[in-house]
Motif scaffolding. Structure first.
Motif, PDB file in Angstrom:
ATOM      1  N   GLU A  60      71.307  72.041  38.683  1.00  0.00           N
ATOM      2  CA  GLU A  60      70.147  71.366  38.260  1.00  0.00           C
ATOM      3  C   GLU A  60      69.063  71.373  39.075  1.00  0.00           C
ATOM      4  O   GLU A  60      68.124  70.971  38.684  1.00  0.00           O
ATOM      5  CB  GLU A  60      70.866  69.565  38.090  1.00  0.00           C
ATOM      6  N   TRP A  61      69.321  70.600  40.475  1.00  0.00           N
ATOM      7  CA  TRP A  61      68.560  70.721  41.251  1.00  0.00           C
ATOM      8  C   TRP A  61      67.259  71.790  41.373  1.00  0.00           C
ATOM      9  O   TRP A  61      66.352  71.796  41.075  1.00  0.00           O
ATOM     10  CB  TRP A  61      69.614  70.639  42.531  1.00  0.00           C
ATOM     11  N   TYR A  66      62.560  74.561  41.037  1.00  0.00           N
ATOM     12  CA  TYR A  66      61.534  75.622  40.785  1.00  0.00           C
ATOM     13  C   TYR A  66      60.256  75.418  40.205  1.00  0.00           C
ATOM     14  O   TYR A  66      59.217  76.021  40.022  1.00  0.00           O
ATOM     15  CB  TYR A  66      62.497  76.418  40.543  1.00  0.00           C
ATOM     16  N   ASP A  67      60.610  74.752  38.932  1.00  0.00           N
ATOM     17  CA  ASP A  67      59.096  73.744  38.578  1.00  0.00           C
ATOM     18  C   ASP A  67      58.418  72.434  39.199  1.00  0.00           C
ATOM     19  O   ASP A  67      56.823  73.023  39.179  1.00  0.00           O
ATOM     20  CB  ASP A  67      59.934  72.460  37.436  1.00  0.00           C
ATOM     21  N   ALA A  68      59.070  72.725  40.462  1.00  0.00           N
ATOM     22  CA  ALA A  68      58.346  71.618  41.539  1.00  0.00           C
ATOM     23  C   ALA A  68      57.142  72.971  42.043  1.00  0.00           C
ATOM     24  O   ALA A  68      56.082  72.619  42.515  1.00  0.00           O
ATOM     25  CB  ALA A  68      58.768  71.034  42.442  1.00  0.00           C
ATOM     26  N   GLY A  72      52.761  73.271  41.626  1.00  0.00           N
ATOM     27  CA  GLY A  72      52.256  72.517  42.765  1.00  0.00           C
ATOM     28  C   GLY A  72      52.496  71.632  43.691  1.00  0.00           C
ATOM     29  O   GLY A  72      51.789  70.839  43.897  1.00  0.00           O
ATOM     30  N   ASP A  73      53.364  71.078  42.762  1.00  0.00           N
ATOM     31  CA  ASP A  73      54.220  69.301  43.419  1.00  0.00           C
ATOM     32  C   ASP A  73      54.101  68.902  44.740  1.00  0.00           C
ATOM     33  O   ASP A  73      55.563  68.702  44.836  1.00  0.00           O
ATOM     34  CB  ASP A  73      55.073  69.145  42.079  1.00  0.00           C
ATOM     35  N   ILE A  74      54.018  68.974  45.787  1.00  0.00           N
ATOM     36  CA  ILE A  74      54.625  69.261  47.464  1.00  0.00           C
ATOM     37  C   ILE A  74      55.392  68.334  47.541  1.00  0.00           C
ATOM     38  O   ILE A  74      56.203  67.974  48.254  1.00  0.00           O
ATOM     39  CB  ILE A  74      53.121  68.750  48.218  1.00  0.00           C
TER      40      ILE A  74
END
Length: 375
Positions: A60-61, A66-68, A72-74
């Protein structure tokens, strides 16, 4: 003469392999150490299932991580890195604890089983001679085969429990995440799951075809090595005799013959293991490419995010790897089967003996004076 089960007539071995194996397994688990044994076994089962839960968390991680990256969600990226480090630390401690418990339980099981068979074997001088005539190298079966049997049984059992739970868990993940595929106008539901099942099934058949001779060769190798040690011991004993009685040449010839036989058999084992390793390595690497090829069309069509793609790849890899547990463990299973066959033969020889059949002594009996203490 080879008196092992693999070379004996079926009519001489009416009991099934499973039933005969349980006749070796059950005494310890019903003995005075049964409370410790069952509690430790329960802990091992719990930790194995916990390992599956950890693998599901990591799967699940992958999706969130990879969506982050894609978005571009730092902040989310570094938070997930810290989460992963925590999962890794937890997994390391869990793995070490499993290895420790397996070793401790195998050690105590070996001690009990060694005392059990040692006592049965030495109840009566006639029993010792008769058992020695019916099976080759009974001393090796007590000293070495019991050690291999106890550890490999526990370790393989933990692996099998983990595999079974993983197959169920990741099948659910893959069925829910993979979606459907359209091939030549035909809709294939849960196609990633079906592909993993098919891939593992084909791989298992091929590995069985490549390595099916390993069991008989492993059994034979253990017997040949034991025979070689026996003649080396005889040669050492001859060195202790007065010089006029020394005759080394016949003993040296016997040793050379046994050594050549052992090496020739081992070369066959090496050849089969090499072919099996070549297949398993290729099989494992191809699984990574296959999952990407199957999932990529839906990703490029915009039906899933990059995180979904990586989660599906991870689930496919886990499922195909666990479905292929038999392939990866084939060499170990062959060695375990050969060792178990030798213990079954030894067990039957003692139980069929008039001296050993009616008696069921406890290995800790203070009157025997026989006890093996393993620290």
């Amino acid at each position: 003469m080879d008196r092992d089960p693999l070379n004996s007539k079926p009519s001489q071995h009416n009991e099934s392999f499973i039933k005969s194996t349980f006749s070796i397994l059950l005494p310890y688990w019903q003995s005075e150490e049964r409370i410790f044994a069952w509690i430790t076994a329960a802990l091992l089962i719990f930790l194995s299932l916990l390992a599956v839960a950890t693998a599901l968390v990591v799967n699940e991680w992958y999706r969130y991580f990879y969506d982050a990256i894609q978005e571009g969600d730092i902040k989310q990226f570094y938070l997930l890195i810290l989460t992963f480090i925590g999962v890794v630390i937890f997994s390391v401690f869990r793995s070490v604890l499993i290895a420790y418990l397996v070793d401790i339980l195998a050690l105590r099981w070996r001690r009990w089983l060694t005392n059990h068979y040692l006592l049965l074997w030495t109840l009566d001088p006639a029993q010792t001679c008769q058992t020695g005539n019916e099976v080759d190298n009974p001393d090796q079966r007590i000293a070495e085969d019991i050690n291999k049997f106890t550890f490999e049984t526990l370790d393989l059992a933990c692996g099998l429990i983990f595999t079974a739970a993983s197959v169920i868990s990741f099948s659910i993940v893959l069925i829910s995440a993979s979606g459907d595929a359209v091939l030549m106008g035909i809709t294939i539901p849960c196609y990633m799951f079906l592909a993993a099942i098919t891939y593992a099934f084909i791989g298992t058949l091929i590995s069985q075809k490549i390595g099916f001779k390993l069991i008989s060769l492993s059994n034979k190798q253990q017997r040949l090595e034991a025979d070689l040690r026996y003649f080396l011991i005889r040669l050492r004993e001859k060195f202790r005799t007065p010089p006029p009685l020394l005759k080394y040449e016949p003993e040296k010839n016997n040793i050379n013959q046994k050594l050549e036989g052992s090496l020739a058999n081992f070369r066959k084992i090496i050849q089969i293991k090499m072919r099996l390793s070549l297949f398993t390595e290729t099989y494992g690497q191809l699984a990574l490419i296959l999952s990407s090829l199957l999932a990529a069309p839906r990703f490029f069509a915009g039906h899933m995010t990059f995180g979904d793609l990586m989660q599906i790849n991870s689930a496919f890899g886990n499922l195909s790897e666990n479905l292929s547990w038999f392939i990866n463990a084939y060499s170990r299973l062959a060695d375990w089967k050969a060792t178990t066959d030798r213990l079954i033969t030894f067990n039957k020889a003692m139980r069929n003996s008039p001296a050993g059949a009616p008696k069921h002594p406890q290995p800790s009996s203070p009157d025997t004076g026989l006890s093996v203490d393993i620290h």
